[in-house]
Design a protein around this motif. Sequence first.
Motif, PDB file in Angstrom:
ATOM      1  N   THR A  59       0.857  -1.183   0.000  1.00  0.00           N
ATOM      2  CA  THR A  59       0.000   0.000   0.000  1.00  0.00           C
ATOM      3  C   THR A  59       0.893   1.232   0.000  1.00  0.00           C
ATOM      4  OG1 THR A  59      -0.156   0.111   2.406  1.00  0.00           O
ATOM      5  CG2 THR A  59      -1.884  -1.127   1.259  1.00  0.00           C
TER       6      THR A  59
ATOM      7  N   ASN B 103      -0.673   2.397 -17.102  1.00  0.00           N
ATOM      8  CA  ASN B 103      -1.542   3.062 -16.136  1.00  0.00           C
ATOM      9  C   ASN B 103      -2.821   3.486 -16.841  1.00  0.00           C
ATOM     10  OD1 ASN B 103       0.203   3.481 -13.653  1.00  0.00           O
ATOM     11  ND2 ASN B 103       1.509   4.372 -15.230  1.00  0.00           N
TER      12      ASN B 103
ATOM     13  N   ASN C 189      -5.744   2.237 -12.283  1.00  0.00           N
ATOM     14  CA  ASN C 189      -5.229   0.886 -12.124  1.00  0.00           C
ATOM     15  C   ASN C 189      -3.998   0.770 -12.995  1.00  0.00           C
ATOM     16  OD1 ASN C 189      -6.060  -0.319 -14.707  1.00  0.00           O
ATOM     17  ND2 ASN C 189      -8.129  -0.132 -13.893  1.00  0.00           N
TER      18      ASN C 189
ATOM     19  N   GLY D 118      -2.036  -3.164  -9.473  1.00  0.00           N
ATOM     20  CA  GLY D 118      -2.564  -2.350  -8.394  1.00  0.00           C
ATOM     21  C   GLY D 118      -3.669  -1.435  -8.845  1.00  0.00           C
TER      22      GLY D 118
ATOM     23  N   SER E 217      -5.825   2.402  -7.512  1.00  0.00           N
ATOM     24  CA  SER E 217      -5.730   3.584  -6.672  1.00  0.00           C
ATOM     25  C   SER E 217      -7.030   4.362  -6.727  1.00  0.00           C
ATOM     26  CB  SER E 217      -4.565   4.480  -7.113  1.00  0.00           C
ATOM     27  OG  SER E 217      -4.802   4.987  -8.411  1.00  0.00           O
TER      28      SER E 217
ATOM     29  N   GLU F  22      -4.263  10.383  -2.495  1.00  0.00           N
ATOM     30  CA  GLU F  22      -4.366   9.159  -3.292  1.00  0.00           C
ATOM     31  C   GLU F  22      -3.899   7.969  -2.467  1.00  0.00           C
ATOM     32  OE1 GLU F  22      -3.885   7.613  -7.818  1.00  0.00           O
ATOM     33  OE2 GLU F  22      -2.712   9.345  -7.224  1.00  0.00           O
TER      34      GLU F  22
ATOM     35  N   VAL G  45      -3.040   3.940  -2.819  1.00  0.00           N
ATOM     36  CA  VAL G  45      -2.649   2.922  -3.791  1.00  0.00           C
ATOM     37  C   VAL G  45      -2.519   1.590  -3.061  1.00  0.00           C
ATOM     38  CG1 VAL G  45      -0.853   2.222  -5.427  1.00  0.00           C
ATOM     39  CG2 VAL G  45      -1.329   4.658  -5.070  1.00  0.00           C
ATOM     40  N   SER G  46      -2.975   0.528  -3.688  1.00  0.00           N
ATOM     41  CA  SER G  46      -2.740  -0.811  -3.149  1.00  0.00           C
ATOM     42  C   SER G  46      -2.563  -1.767  -4.308  1.00  0.00           C
ATOM     43  CB  SER G  46      -3.883  -1.269  -2.245  1.00  0.00           C
ATOM     44  OG  SER G  46      -5.071  -1.376  -2.985  1.00  0.00           O
TER      45      SER G  46
ATOM     46  N   LEU H 147       7.368   5.229  -6.015  1.00  0.00           N
ATOM     47  CA  LEU H 147       6.118   5.972  -5.816  1.00  0.00           C
ATOM     48  C   LEU H 147       6.370   7.293  -5.097  1.00  0.00           C
ATOM     49  CD1 LEU H 147       3.703   3.039  -4.910  1.00  0.00           C
ATOM     50  CD2 LEU H 147       3.685   4.404  -7.019  1.00  0.00           C
TER      51      LEU H 147
END
Length: 166
Positions: free
Chosen positions: A6, A83, A96, A110, A112, A123, A125-126, A152
């Motif tokens: 995350t 992305n 995503n 991932g 977001s 934001e 994100v995972s 990131l």
Amino acid sequence: MATRFTHNARIEAPIETVFNALREEAFWHDRISAVGTSKDTLDAFDLTDDSITVTTTQHIPDDDIPDIARKVIPGQLVVVRTNVISGFDGERFLGNAKADAAGGLGRIEGGSEAVASDGVAVENVSGSVKVSVPLMGGKLEKLVVDHLRRLLVAEYEQLNRWTASL
């Protein structure tokens, strides 16, 4: 089994400014220059009324690859990353992403959500990292997650600089 990650970021700009920055091809070129290597490329940039799709090729510097990983990586580590950002409704948008290492060594996937919060964008994100190397996959996944977190942070720093200049 994949390793989960995350990341949370605060972008010091209104959500609409952030979304509009992501809609600019120049932003993505700047990100590659600021965060990537001279070999990295913007391979595709596609806009529709409500989505942004960006594909880049990233070359991970040898210095960023731990010795344990270099033993299983044949040559330069190249990652193709896509992305997709969509669903902007004035208060939030979704993202995503997926990234595939050349040679099928691994995949990062991932999602977001960026939301407006007190005049700025936040934001979350995972995602997950899967490395397909027998006996070493879990250890390598943790190394990838560590690298991804640093990446990131650098990308959100660049986004903050970009939106501050608007």
